[in-house]
Design a protein around this motif. Structure first.
Motif, PDB file in Angstrom:
ATOM      1  N   UNK A 161       0.844  -1.190   0.000  1.00 52.12           N
ATOM      2  CA  UNK A 161       0.000   0.000   0.000  1.00 52.12           C
ATOM      3  C   UNK A 161       0.883   1.244   0.000  1.00 52.12           C
ATOM      4  N   UNK A 162       0.285   2.370  -0.350  1.00 54.94           N
ATOM      5  CA  UNK A 162       0.983   3.651  -0.250  1.00 54.94           C
ATOM      6  C   UNK A 162       0.145   4.576   0.621  1.00 54.94           C
ATOM      7  N   UNK A 163       0.738   5.044   1.712  1.00 55.13           N
ATOM      8  CA  UNK A 163       0.098   5.984   2.627  1.00 55.13           C
ATOM      9  C   UNK A 163       0.674   7.368   2.367  1.00 55.13           C
ATOM     10  N   UNK A 164      -0.168   8.396   2.480  1.00 49.64           N
ATOM     11  CA  UNK A 164       0.301   9.745   2.181  1.00 49.64           C
ATOM     12  C   UNK A 164      -0.217  10.762   3.197  1.00 49.64           C
ATOM     13  N   UNK A 165       0.517  11.860   3.283  1.00 53.15           N
ATOM     14  CA  UNK A 165       0.067  13.077   3.958  1.00 53.15           C
ATOM     15  C   UNK A 165       0.034  14.163   2.894  1.00 53.15           C
ATOM     16  N   UNK A 166      -1.005  14.992   2.914  1.00 58.54           N
ATOM     17  CA  UNK A 166      -1.172  15.999   1.876  1.00 58.54           C
ATOM     18  C   UNK A 166      -1.279  17.402   2.470  1.00 58.54           C
ATOM     19  N   UNK A 167      -1.098  18.367   1.596  1.00 52.81           N
ATOM     20  CA  UNK A 167      -1.071  19.774   2.002  1.00 52.81           C
ATOM     21  C   UNK A 167      -2.441  20.286   2.448  1.00 52.81           C
TER      22      UNK A 167
END
Length: 395
Positions: free
Chosen positions: A224-230
């Motif tokens: 999986x790919x986990x992200x934090x966004x602006x």
């Protein structure tokens, strides 16, 4: 540096102190390492002010703990980054070790570019793992100036990343700062998820249509790919799944940083969260009094090891940072080894120790990557785990 025949005696001496077996304190998932886009005030953090060049362990169900601050960077990288823009762990490295660390900077500094993927050469400072030029070349834009602001490595060592700004005319077409890319090998790059796809994942997970803007943190985790966004501001301090079933992994309110916008992001794997030690300054005069903080398992016994001169002795046979960053021949260190009880501390029921501590007023400072100063490292006696070192430059 390693001092030849001195290496084995110092490792043996520290090993004899560390009686018995043990393990790093348990972790509740999701446990994360993060940086933030701006400083976190003391009022919003249980461990005091956190600057945007620091890395912090956060996560629901466990206390906030410092991982890397100014003095740590000074000790092992040779400079203090103004802002850590991206962070990840290198595949095949020992958990929690200096060699496991990969990072990228917000701006050009320390002799490096903001598009470089950097690592630590144990005992010798910072090295370039993947250059900005290599990434730009793989995108078909050899002359472009790019800024990597999110990174992670998958289980076979491929680099997942995102760019700080849109980039038009690449081999993959026009790219945006919300795209997730992968460096597959020399000269080869793939678009893993477009900003529109990441946006769709966020909307499916939250029911919101607000724009996510820039992808600022990435972690590849079990496929999986986990992200934090602006954006949006209600979720820029949380993490969601960008590849896989749409889901909020951790809410902003669960991170414990007062809603601060996340920047770098990495999931904590077993063994990566090691005993930590910080001081209230990374520069001081002889005789100055500093605040000491140590973190680990409740009731853990730590041996505080100070020296003027920095050095390096391999300690990879034990868990932790895997390197002893003090000169074994340093007179201050030798005096401490001769009077062990005075430098033992016990962590409280919350796994924390706090006290004031004065630097020697005389000539106890010595050379390091930063010039003259002092170095401190702690050893957890239960499992022979070394913390990352903290360096204080002499003003």
């Amino acid at each position: 540096m390693t001092h030849g025949g001195v290496s084995r005696p110092i490792v043996r001496a520290l090993g004899l102190l560390a009686l018995g077996a043990g393990s790093s304190f348990g972790q509740l998932q999701p446990r994360l390492v993060v940086s933030t886009t701006s400083n976190v005030s003391a009022a919003d953090s249980a461990i005091g002010e956190i600057d945007d060049g620091s890395l912090t362990h956060v996560g629901d169900g466990a206390p906030i703990r410092p991982m890397f601050g100014a003095g740590h960077w000074l000790a092992v990288a040779g400079f203090v980054p103004g802002d850590i823009d991206a962070f990840g762990r290198r595949v095949g490295s020992s958990p929690g070790s200096a060699e496991s660390i990969a990072f990228s900077l917000l701006s050009n500094e320390g002799g490096f570019l903001d598009g470089d993927i950097l690592g630590l050469d144990p005992g010798a400072g910072t090295i370039v793992l993947i250059s900005e030029f290599e990434i730009a070349l793989a995108l078909g834009m050899a002359d472009a100036s790019i800024d990597v602001d999110a990174l992670s490595f998958d289980n076979v060592g491929r680099l997942y990343f995102s760019l700080q700004a849109d980039l038009n005319g690449t081999l993959l077409g026009d790219l945006t700062d919300g795209d997730i890319l992968r460096l597959d090998g020399p000269g080869t790059c793939s678009l893993i998820a477009s900003e529109a796809q990441v946006q769709a994942q966020f909307s499916a997970a939250t029911g919101l249509s607000d724009s996510i803007g820039d992808v600022q943190g990435i972690d590849w985790f079990g496929g999986e790919v986990w992200v934090a966004t602006q954006s949006p501001s209600s979720h820029d301090g949380g993490v969601f799944r960008a590849l896989g079933t749409p889901e909020i992994i951790i809410e902003e309110s669960q991170v414990g940083l007062g809603g601060a916008e996340l920047d770098a992001l990495s999931v904590v794997r077993p063994g990566e969260e090691i005993v930590s030690f910080t001081l209230s300054a990374a520069a001081a005069d002889p005789g100055d009094t500093l605040q000491v903080e140590a973190f680990g398992a409740p009731g853990e016994l730590l041996f505080v090891l100070p020296a003027g001169a920095a050095g390096y002795v391999d300690f990879s046979m034990h868990p932790g940072f895997a390197g002893f960053y003090l000169d074994p021949l340093d007179p201050w260190l030798q005096s401490v080894l001769a009077a062990i009880p005075g430098h033992l501390v016990v962590l409280d029921g919350a796994g924390r120790y706090s006290s004031s501590w004065s630097l020697p007023s005389g000539m106890a400072f010595g050379p390091g990557l930063d010039g003259d100063g002092w170095s401190v490292q702690v050893l957890a006696l239960a499992n022979r785990e070394l913390s990352a070192p903290w360096r204080i430059s002499r003003l």
